[in-house]
Each structure stands twice: as C-alpha cells, then as structure tokens.
Scaffold this motif. Structure first.
Motif, short mmCIF file in Angstrom:
data_model
loop_
_atom_site.label_atom_id
_atom_site.label_comp_id
_atom_site.label_asym_id
_atom_site.label_seq_id
_atom_site.Cartn_x
_atom_site.Cartn_y
_atom_site.Cartn_z
N LEU A 199 -64.00 67.27 -71.28
CA LEU A 199 -63.12 67.39 -70.30
C LEU A 199 -62.72 68.62 -69.68
N SER A 200 -62.50 68.97 -68.25
CA SER A 200 -61.90 69.86 -67.61
C SER A 200 -60.54 69.84 -67.03
N SER A 201 -60.19 68.55 -67.09
CA SER A 201 -58.71 68.05 -66.64
C SER A 201 -57.79 68.77 -67.30
N VAL A 202 -56.37 69.22 -66.72
CA VAL A 202 -55.54 69.81 -67.06
C VAL A 202 -54.22 68.91 -66.79
N GLU A 203 -53.32 68.75 -67.54
CA GLU A 203 -52.16 68.01 -67.05
C GLU A 203 -50.72 68.83 -67.41
N VAL A 204 -49.74 68.47 -67.01
CA VAL A 204 -48.47 69.18 -67.44
C VAL A 204 -47.38 68.06 -67.68
N LEU A 205 -46.56 68.44 -68.33
CA LEU A 205 -45.38 67.52 -68.84
C LEU A 205 -44.05 68.28 -68.20
N ASP A 206 -43.15 67.56 -67.47
CA ASP A 206 -41.96 68.32 -67.38
C ASP A 206 -40.94 67.47 -68.18
N PRO A 207 -40.53 68.05 -69.15
CA PRO A 207 -39.68 67.29 -70.02
C PRO A 207 -38.41 66.72 -69.34
N SER A 208 -37.74 67.23 -68.52
CA SER A 208 -36.73 66.81 -67.88
C SER A 208 -36.85 65.51 -67.01
N ILE A 215 -52.83 68.50 -62.75
CA ILE A 215 -52.81 69.85 -61.89
C ILE A 215 -54.47 70.14 -61.72
N GLU A 216 -54.41 71.50 -61.02
CA GLU A 216 -55.82 72.18 -60.93
C GLU A 216 -56.77 72.17 -62.14
N SER A 217 -57.99 71.68 -62.32
CA SER A 217 -58.56 71.40 -63.38
C SER A 217 -59.33 73.00 -63.76
N LEU A 218 -59.86 73.01 -64.82
CA LEU A 218 -60.47 74.28 -65.15
C LEU A 218 -62.02 74.13 -64.21
N ARG A 219 -62.47 75.48 -64.34
CA ARG A 219 -63.74 75.53 -63.67
C ARG A 219 -64.99 74.96 -64.33
N SER A 220 -64.47 74.51 -65.55
CA SER A 220 -65.85 73.85 -66.26
C SER A 220 -65.23 73.18 -67.46
N PRO A 221 -65.71 72.07 -68.20
CA PRO A 221 -65.23 71.43 -69.44
C PRO A 221 -65.26 72.43 -70.42
N ARG A 222 -64.06 72.32 -71.42
CA ARG A 222 -63.80 73.23 -72.46
C ARG A 222 -63.26 72.41 -73.54
N MET A 237 -58.30 80.07 -74.56
CA MET A 237 -59.47 80.65 -74.93
C MET A 237 -59.97 79.95 -76.43
N GLY A 238 -61.29 80.64 -76.89
CA GLY A 238 -61.97 80.14 -77.78
C GLY A 238 -62.70 78.67 -77.49
N GLY A 239 -63.16 78.13 -78.57
CA GLY A 239 -63.82 76.54 -78.45
C GLY A 239 -65.14 76.94 -77.67
N ARG A 240 -65.54 75.82 -76.97
CA ARG A 240 -66.96 76.13 -76.23
C ARG A 240 -66.54 75.64 -74.86
N SER A 241 -67.70 75.88 -74.01
CA SER A 241 -67.49 75.81 -72.72
C SER A 241 -69.04 75.20 -72.28
N SER A 242 -69.02 74.45 -71.07
CA SER A 242 -70.22 74.00 -70.67
C SER A 242 -71.08 75.38 -70.01
N PHE A 243 -70.28 76.38 -69.61
CA PHE A 243 -70.73 77.25 -68.98
C PHE A 243 -71.56 78.28 -70.10
N THR A 244 -71.53 78.08 -71.29
CA THR A 244 -71.98 79.04 -72.29
C THR A 244 -72.71 78.45 -73.56
N ILE A 245 -73.47 79.29 -74.13
CA ILE A 245 -74.22 78.58 -75.44
C ILE A 245 -73.59 79.27 -76.41
N GLY A 246 -73.16 78.40 -77.52
CA GLY A 246 -72.42 78.47 -78.49
C GLY A 246 -70.92 78.79 -77.99
#
Length: 371
Positions: A199-208, A215-222, A237-246
């Motif tokens: 997934l590259s999707s990003v979402e936000v919760l307003d507790p109120s 919202i705006e997605s990442l430039r690539s899945p992570r 940061m950290g983890g893996r991304s479809s833009f990188t090896i490893g």
C-alpha cells in the motif's frame, strides 16, 4: 474529608435543594458541580489524582463526559497536575497471546489492564492521543487453514476510566504499516492490504469527529516501516519500498500545512524499536543493538550513542520513556537483567544508569500516557 467526598456531598445537597426550588432545577441538573461555575468545577476535578478518575466517572454523565474529554488534559496541564503513566505490552507466559500492563507510579507496582476487545492481531499499530491509547488494524489469523486477512478495527483505551471502546474503522484495512500522531491528528501510512498487496495509501483520523479520511498518498508503496511526529511534521522511515532493493534508507516527510510529501536521505533501516524524547527520535537497528541512533529533525542530522554491556550479549531491547529518560526494556525474559536508562540531560560520562523497574515479562512495546 478529601476533595472527592466534598464534591459528591456538595452535589447531593444541591440536588436536594433544586428539587424544592423548581425554577433552578434545570440549571442545577446541567451543572458539573451545582452551585459552581463550570470552569471552577472543572478545575476542582482536575486537581484530583488520576487514580480517582474511574470512581469520579461513575458520579454522573457530566463528570464522565469531562473525564473522557481532551479538555481535562488541557485543564490539568494548566493546573500543573499532569501525571506520567508507563504502559507495556507483554507476551503471555506460553506465547499464545499478549496483555497490557501499566506501572502505577504512586505504588511502584505493575497492574494489568482489562483485556482488549476483538481477536489478537500481530503487525498492528498503536498511538497515544490525549491520554488515550489507540490500537489499530493488524493481521487477523483465524487458524484452521484460513487465509490471514487485514483488519481495519480501531480500539481506544481510556486511561482515566480504565476501559476499552471501539472507534470508527479505518478506510483501508492494513497491517505492517506506520502510524503516529501529529498536532492532534492520527496518521496511518502504507503497509499491506487485505489481500497482501503493498500500500501507498495514507489516511488520517480526527478524534473529535471519530472519522478517518484518505489524504495524499506516498510516492510509492512502503511497508514494515514506522512513523513519528517531529516539529509538526510526519516522518516515515525504515521498512521496504518498491523504489528500493532491500530496506529503504529514504525518509518520507509529510507537511500537514501544505498537504505535500518530501523526501530526505540517510534514514535508519530495519528498526526494531523507536521512541521520541526531547523532540528527538531514538532508534535501534537490527544487528546494531549496542548503539542508539538519534535523529535531530531541526538539523536533519544523526548521531550514534554507544549502549553499555549489561552482562548479556543476547538481550533485545524495547524502548520506553518515563520522567524524561529513555528506558531500554528487555524483549526477553532474563532473570538478572536490569533495565538500562539513558538520561539526555545528565553530565557527560553519567548518562547511563540502571534500575530495578522492569516489566513482568517479555516486552513487545511501550508507551507513556500523560494525563
């Protein structure tokens, strides 16, 4: 007679009086403490120790609403009565499940939280928000050969009332994702979806509003990444991304004011534990558990701090923070291990200490709730 008893008796006396004087009945019924302006009544409640909140929440609906609200935190902060409470998630003795415990700073003892609703889910996310702990999504493993599936469930633990409740579900079911809170909003980033897709999707919760939105997605899945809030921005940061090896060394930075993503270089990789303390990010990387990686967002710089030997070369750490210090809890059960403490404000040469404070089991994660 303590403050709690005085408030309750005052409330009972005033309630009896309002029954006789009908014109003021509605006014007294709506007041938090009848006969007192609401701002004064709220200040009175905020002065009481947090150990009384669960009892106070059962007095009446108006008291319970105030104790559950973000306003209580703000009033206690203004009154200088905020308290720090340390929570840890432990593996059960037989490794079949998990349970949360908190350190009672008054008694210096550990006590268990009520069991969290719903099935146990690995690869979940957790965030502290306004004296509440949010546990989000994760991987549901039904067993019996069933294919594991992602969850969108969100549960909230109210530290004042000592109880769990279910919040609105996330827009996208996910696991192995990053999450953090920034300026009163909770963000969930990337991960794997219901069918294992990246997934590259990003979402936000307003507790109120108790509502998630994309919202705006990442430039690539992570995925397998982590996040934190620093200087009003979201860092992933950290983890893996479809833009990188490893594993990825890039840092994705989201600015809520401009609703845009930027990129920085030279982040941490394969991070096993992290926490934010004194506006700095502390990380520990796999295969490098004898050094702390400390990130200063303002300077965009890293420094390394050596971790002293503890008599065991096999200890795996889990970070916690308490009273302005970094705690290194053991992720394994070792009878003679003492918890390491790193004090960022100590004189050079005396930053490291040890303490007998240690969770009653193998620590998976730790959070500090200020309330």
């Amino acid at each position: 007679m303590d403050g709690t008893q005085m408030c309750i008796r005052s409330s009972r006396r005033q309630k009896s009086f309002s029954t006789i004087t009908e014109p003021n009945h509605t006014e007294f019924q709506c007041a938090i403490i009848p006969g007192l302006p609401d701002d004064v009544a709220k200040h009175c409640i905020a002065l009481l120790p947090r150990v009384h909140f669960q009892c106070l929440g059962s007095v009446c609906k108006s008291w319970r609403r105030f104790i559950q609200s973000r306003e209580l935190y703000m009033v206690r902060k203004q009154a200088g009565t905020l308290e720090e409470w340390l929570y840890v998630l432990l593996k059960d003795s037989y490794g079949e499940g998990t349970h949360w415990q908190l350190l009672n700073s008054v008694k210096g003892k550990w006590q268990s939280l009520p069991p969290m609703p719903g099935p146990a889910k690995p690869a979940f996310g957790y965030v502290v928000m306004d004296a509440k702990l949010l546990v989000m999504a994760g991987l549901i493993e039904d067993g019996d050969g069933a294919t594991p599936r992602a969850s969108a469930d969100v549960y909230e633990y109210d530290s004042g009332l000592n109880r769990w409740s279910k919040l609105a579900s996330m827009v996208v079911a996910r696991y192995e994702f990053a999450c953090a809170q920034v300026d009163g909003l909770v963000y969930a980033v990337g991960g794997h979806g219901d069918h294992g897709e990246k997934l590259s999707s990003v979402e936000v919760l307003d507790p109120s509003k108790n509502k998630w939105r994309l919202i705006e997605s990442l430039r690539s899945p992570r995925w397998g990444c982590f996040a934190c809030g620093l200087e009003g921005k979201l860092y992933v940061m950290g983890g893996r991304s479809s833009f990188t090896i490893g594993h990825s060394r890039s840092i994705d930075v989201y600015n809520p004011k401009s609703c845009t993503w930027d990129e920085e270089k030279n982040g941490c990789v394969m991070v096993i534990t992290h926490t934010v303390l004194d506006k700095k990010l502390f990380c520990m990387e796999w295969k490098n558990e004898r050094k702390l990686a400390v990130y200063n967002a303002e300077e965009k710089s890293w420094k390394r701090v050596l971790v002293p030997l503890t008599g065991s070369l096999t200890v795996e750490f889990c970070f916690g923070s308490f009273n302005g210090k970094l705690f290194l809890f053991s992720s394994k059960v070792e009878p003679y291990y003492k918890t390491l403490i790193y004090d960022t404000n100590a004189d050079p040469g005396s930053e490291w200490q040890t303490t007998h404070i240690r969770p009653l089991g193998a620590c998976l994660c730790s959070v500090t709730i200020v309330s």
